[in-house]
Motif scaffolding. Structure first.
Motif, PDB file in Angstrom:
ATOM      1  N   THR A   4       0.826  -1.200   0.000  1.00  0.00           N
ATOM      2  CA  THR A   4       0.000   0.000   0.000  1.00  0.00           C
ATOM      3  C   THR A   4       0.858   1.247   0.000  1.00  0.00           C
ATOM      4  O   THR A   4       0.517   2.239  -0.641  1.00  0.00           O
ATOM      5  CB  THR A   4      -0.946   0.041   1.215  1.00  0.00           C
ATOM      6  OG1 THR A   4      -0.204  -0.124   2.383  1.00  0.00           O
ATOM      7  CG2 THR A   4      -2.021  -0.971   1.087  1.00  0.00           C
ATOM      8  N   SER A   5       1.985   1.214   0.714  1.00  0.00           N
ATOM      9  CA  SER A   5       2.853   2.379   0.708  1.00  0.00           C
ATOM     10  C   SER A   5       3.539   2.518  -0.647  1.00  0.00           C
ATOM     11  O   SER A   5       3.800   3.624  -1.124  1.00  0.00           O
ATOM     12  CB  SER A   5       3.870   2.311   1.844  1.00  0.00           C
ATOM     13  OG  SER A   5       4.719   1.205   1.662  1.00  0.00           O
ATOM     14  N   ALA A   6       3.794   1.385  -1.302  1.00  0.00           N
ATOM     15  CA  ALA A   6       4.386   1.429  -2.633  1.00  0.00           C
ATOM     16  C   ALA A   6       3.377   1.995  -3.622  1.00  0.00           C
ATOM     17  O   ALA A   6       3.719   2.783  -4.508  1.00  0.00           O
ATOM     18  CB  ALA A   6       4.832   0.041  -3.057  1.00  0.00           C
ATOM     19  N   LYS A   7       2.149   1.571  -3.421  1.00  0.00           N
ATOM     20  CA  LYS A   7       1.092   2.090  -4.314  1.00  0.00           C
ATOM     21  C   LYS A   7       0.893   3.578  -4.072  1.00  0.00           C
ATOM     22  O   LYS A   7       0.698   4.355  -5.005  1.00  0.00           O
ATOM     23  CB  LYS A   7      -0.214   1.331  -4.068  1.00  0.00           C
ATOM     24  CG  LYS A   7      -0.228  -0.048  -4.656  1.00  0.00           C
ATOM     25  CD  LYS A   7      -1.590  -0.686  -4.471  1.00  0.00           C
ATOM     26  CE  LYS A   7      -1.607  -2.091  -5.024  1.00  0.00           C
ATOM     27  NZ  LYS A   7      -2.887  -2.724  -4.855  1.00  0.00           N
ATOM     28  N   ALA A   8       0.943   3.980  -2.825  1.00  0.00           N
ATOM     29  CA  ALA A   8       0.775   5.391  -2.490  1.00  0.00           C
ATOM     30  C   ALA A   8       1.925   6.193  -3.066  1.00  0.00           C
ATOM     31  O   ALA A   8       1.736   7.299  -3.598  1.00  0.00           O
ATOM     32  CB  ALA A   8       0.682   5.580  -0.987  1.00  0.00           C
ATOM     33  N   ALA A   9       3.135   5.652  -2.980  1.00  0.00           N
ATOM     34  CA  ALA A   9       4.302   6.335  -3.519  1.00  0.00           C
ATOM     35  C   ALA A   9       4.199   6.407  -5.039  1.00  0.00           C
ATOM     36  O   ALA A   9       4.572   7.394  -5.668  1.00  0.00           O
ATOM     37  CB  ALA A   9       5.582   5.618  -3.093  1.00  0.00           C
ATOM     38  N   GLU A  10       3.717   5.328  -5.624  1.00  0.00           N
ATOM     39  CA  GLU A  10       3.561   5.293  -7.074  1.00  0.00           C
ATOM     40  C   GLU A  10       2.530   6.326  -7.511  1.00  0.00           C
ATOM     41  O   GLU A  10       2.722   7.036  -8.494  1.00  0.00           O
ATOM     42  CB  GLU A  10       3.118   3.882  -7.478  1.00  0.00           C
ATOM     43  CG  GLU A  10       3.111   3.660  -8.975  1.00  0.00           C
ATOM     44  CD  GLU A  10       2.711   2.238  -9.329  1.00  0.00           C
ATOM     45  OE1 GLU A  10       1.872   2.126 -10.256  1.00  0.00           O
ATOM     46  OE2 GLU A  10       3.198   1.290  -8.720  1.00  0.00           O
ATOM     47  N   LYS A  11       1.405   6.432  -6.759  1.00  0.00           N
ATOM     48  CA  LYS A  11       0.364   7.408  -7.069  1.00  0.00           C
ATOM     49  C   LYS A  11       0.908   8.823  -6.916  1.00  0.00           C
ATOM     50  O   LYS A  11       0.611   9.707  -7.724  1.00  0.00           O
ATOM     51  CB  LYS A  11      -0.850   7.217  -6.165  1.00  0.00           C
ATOM     52  CG  LYS A  11      -1.737   6.082  -6.565  1.00  0.00           C
ATOM     53  CD  LYS A  11      -2.980   6.047  -5.692  1.00  0.00           C
ATOM     54  CE  LYS A  11      -3.872   4.892  -6.073  1.00  0.00           C
ATOM     55  NZ  LYS A  11      -5.056   4.816  -5.239  1.00  0.00           N
ATOM     56  N   THR A  12       1.721   9.024  -5.882  1.00  0.00           N
ATOM     57  CA  THR A  12       2.296  10.342  -5.668  1.00  0.00           C
ATOM     58  C   THR A  12       3.232  10.688  -6.819  1.00  0.00           C
ATOM     59  O   THR A  12       3.234  11.821  -7.314  1.00  0.00           O
ATOM     60  CB  THR A  12       3.062  10.389  -4.332  1.00  0.00           C
ATOM     61  OG1 THR A  12       2.198   9.964  -3.295  1.00  0.00           O
ATOM     62  CG2 THR A  12       3.546  11.771  -4.016  1.00  0.00           C
ATOM     63  N   GLY A  13       3.995   9.729  -7.273  1.00  0.00           N
ATOM     64  CA  GLY A  13       4.900   9.947  -8.405  1.00  0.00           C
ATOM     65  C   GLY A  13       4.127  10.244  -9.682  1.00  0.00           C
ATOM     66  O   GLY A  13       4.485  11.118 -10.458  1.00  0.00           O
ATOM     67  N   VAL A  14       3.051   9.490  -9.902  1.00  0.00           N
ATOM     68  CA  VAL A  14       2.218   9.702 -11.090  1.00  0.00           C
ATOM     69  C   VAL A  14       1.555  11.080 -10.995  1.00  0.00           C
ATOM     70  O   VAL A  14       1.502  11.828 -11.973  1.00  0.00           O
ATOM     71  CB  VAL A  14       1.164   8.570 -11.216  1.00  0.00           C
ATOM     72  CG1 VAL A  14       0.150   8.900 -12.296  1.00  0.00           C
ATOM     73  CG2 VAL A  14       1.836   7.253 -11.527  1.00  0.00           C
ATOM     74  N   THR A  15       1.089  11.403  -9.787  1.00  0.00           N
ATOM     75  CA  THR A  15       0.435  12.693  -9.591  1.00  0.00           C
ATOM     76  C   THR A  15       1.423  13.815  -9.849  1.00  0.00           C
ATOM     77  O   THR A  15       1.077  14.817 -10.485  1.00  0.00           O
ATOM     78  CB  THR A  15      -0.139  12.792  -8.155  1.00  0.00           C
ATOM     79  OG1 THR A  15      -0.988  11.682  -7.921  1.00  0.00           O
ATOM     80  CG2 THR A  15      -0.907  14.062  -7.962  1.00  0.00           C
ATOM     81  N   GLN A  16       2.638  13.648  -9.378  1.00  0.00           N
ATOM     82  CA  GLN A  16       3.655  14.670  -9.590  1.00  0.00           C
ATOM     83  C   GLN A  16       4.007  14.767 -11.071  1.00  0.00           C
ATOM     84  O   GLN A  16       4.210  15.871 -11.595  1.00  0.00           O
ATOM     85  CB  GLN A  16       4.900  14.369  -8.759  1.00  0.00           C
ATOM     86  CG  GLN A  16       4.698  14.609  -7.280  1.00  0.00           C
ATOM     87  CD  GLN A  16       5.914  14.216  -6.466  1.00  0.00           C
ATOM     88  OE1 GLN A  16       6.860  13.613  -6.980  1.00  0.00           O
ATOM     89  NE2 GLN A  16       5.886  14.544  -5.187  1.00  0.00           N
ATOM     90  N   ASN A  17       4.071  13.632 -11.749  1.00  0.00           N
ATOM     91  CA  ASN A  17       4.356  13.641 -13.185  1.00  0.00           C
ATOM     92  C   ASN A  17       3.221  14.346 -13.954  1.00  0.00           C
ATOM     93  O   ASN A  17       3.477  15.134 -14.857  1.00  0.00           O
ATOM     94  CB  ASN A  17       4.532  12.221 -13.716  1.00  0.00           C
ATOM     95  CG  ASN A  17       5.863  11.632 -13.310  1.00  0.00           C
ATOM     96  OD1 ASN A  17       6.792  12.351 -12.957  1.00  0.00           O
ATOM     97  ND2 ASN A  17       5.956  10.302 -13.354  1.00  0.00           N
ATOM     98  N   VAL A  18       1.984  14.029 -13.594  1.00  0.00           N
ATOM     99  CA  VAL A  18       0.833  14.652 -14.254  1.00  0.00           C
ATOM    100  C   VAL A  18       0.829  16.147 -13.964  1.00  0.00           C
ATOM    101  O   VAL A  18       0.598  16.973 -14.847  1.00  0.00           O
ATOM    102  CB  VAL A  18      -0.483  13.971 -13.800  1.00  0.00           C
ATOM    103  CG1 VAL A  18      -1.693  14.765 -14.265  1.00  0.00           C
ATOM    104  CG2 VAL A  18      -0.551  12.551 -14.297  1.00  0.00           C
ATOM    105  N   GLU A  19       1.127  16.467 -12.700  1.00  0.00           N
ATOM    106  CA  GLU A  19       1.149  17.873 -12.307  1.00  0.00           C
ATOM    107  C   GLU A  19       2.235  18.620 -13.064  1.00  0.00           C
ATOM    108  O   GLU A  19       2.010  19.721 -13.582  1.00  0.00           O
ATOM    109  CB  GLU A  19       1.391  17.960 -10.802  1.00  0.00           C
ATOM    110  CG  GLU A  19       1.172  19.332 -10.233  1.00  0.00           C
ATOM    111  CD  GLU A  19       1.324  19.352  -8.718  1.00  0.00           C
ATOM    112  OE1 GLU A  19       2.115  20.186  -8.261  1.00  0.00           O
ATOM    113  OE2 GLU A  19       0.678  18.551  -8.040  1.00  0.00           O
ATOM    114  N   ALA A  20       3.386  18.058 -13.194  1.00  0.00           N
ATOM    115  CA  ALA A  20       4.497  18.676 -13.926  1.00  0.00           C
ATOM    116  C   ALA A  20       4.144  18.799 -15.412  1.00  0.00           C
ATOM    117  O   ALA A  20       4.420  19.819 -16.049  1.00  0.00           O
ATOM    118  CB  ALA A  20       5.776  17.861 -13.735  1.00  0.00           C
ATOM    119  N   TYR A  21       3.547  17.748 -15.939  1.00  0.00           N
ATOM    120  CA  TYR A  21       3.135  17.755 -17.347  1.00  0.00           C
ATOM    121  C   TYR A  21       2.113  18.876 -17.594  1.00  0.00           C
ATOM    122  O   TYR A  21       2.234  19.646 -18.543  1.00  0.00           O
ATOM    123  CB  TYR A  21       2.548  16.386 -17.728  1.00  0.00           C
ATOM    124  CG  TYR A  21       1.965  16.350 -19.119  1.00  0.00           C
ATOM    125  CD1 TYR A  21       2.804  16.290 -20.225  1.00  0.00           C
ATOM    126  CD2 TYR A  21       0.590  16.380 -19.319  1.00  0.00           C
ATOM    127  CE1 TYR A  21       2.274  16.266 -21.507  1.00  0.00           C
ATOM    128  CE2 TYR A  21       0.053  16.358 -20.591  1.00  0.00           C
ATOM    129  CZ  TYR A  21       0.888  16.305 -21.690  1.00  0.00           C
ATOM    130  OH  TYR A  21       0.370  16.287 -22.953  1.00  0.00           O
TER     131      TYR A  21
END
Length: 153
Positions: A4-21
């Protein structure tokens, strides 16, 4: 929980990538918008300048019209002649059309009425001359003094 923490970290990374994009795309869109806005301002100023020039030309023409300067301009004189010729041709066609309509309806035209009126005036004068009583003086009236010749009541 590691998953779950890996998934949360992955979501945070995806969110940051989307946000940066999205920030990058937004920045690009903002730059294009600023460029379009600048072009629109330049085009507006150019149109405003052209409008001012046109207004000055119209004012100059209006001044010439009021002063009568255009009447001596050869182009205006030529156009005036053409307009007059076209007007005369139009009047001629309308007169012909009016004559055809009057003929078809069977009513006398204005020129025919004028001719008839002229003829009636001439005949009226002849009748006046023929019907006018001729005054022949009496032989006795020539020698009298005038007081005895007029009857009084």
């Amino acid at each position: 929980m590691a998953t779950t923490s890996a998934k949360a970290a992955e979501k945070t990374g995806v969110t940051q990538n989307v946000e940066a994009y999205l920030k990058g795309r937004f920045t690009q869109a903002q730059k294009r918008f600023e460029g379009l806005e600048g072009e629109a301002n330049r085009a507006f100023r150019a149109l405003e300048t052209r409008g001012q020039v046109a207004a000055k030309e119209v004012q100059a023409l209006w001044t010439k019209v009021q002063a009568g300067e255009l009447r001596v301009d050869p182009r205006v004189v030529e156009l005036s002649k053409k307009v007059d010729a076209a007007g005369a041709e139009l009047r001629k066609r309308l007169d012909g059309l009016q004559a055809k309509v009057v003929e078809a309806v069977g009513v006398a035209s204005q020129s025919q009425v004028e001719q008839i009126t002229h003829e009636l005036g001439r005949l009226s004068k002849k009748l006046d001359v023929l019907l006018k009583p001729t005054r022949r003086p009496h032989p006795a009236a020539k020698n009298s003094g005038g007081a005895a010749s007029s009857p009084r009541a």
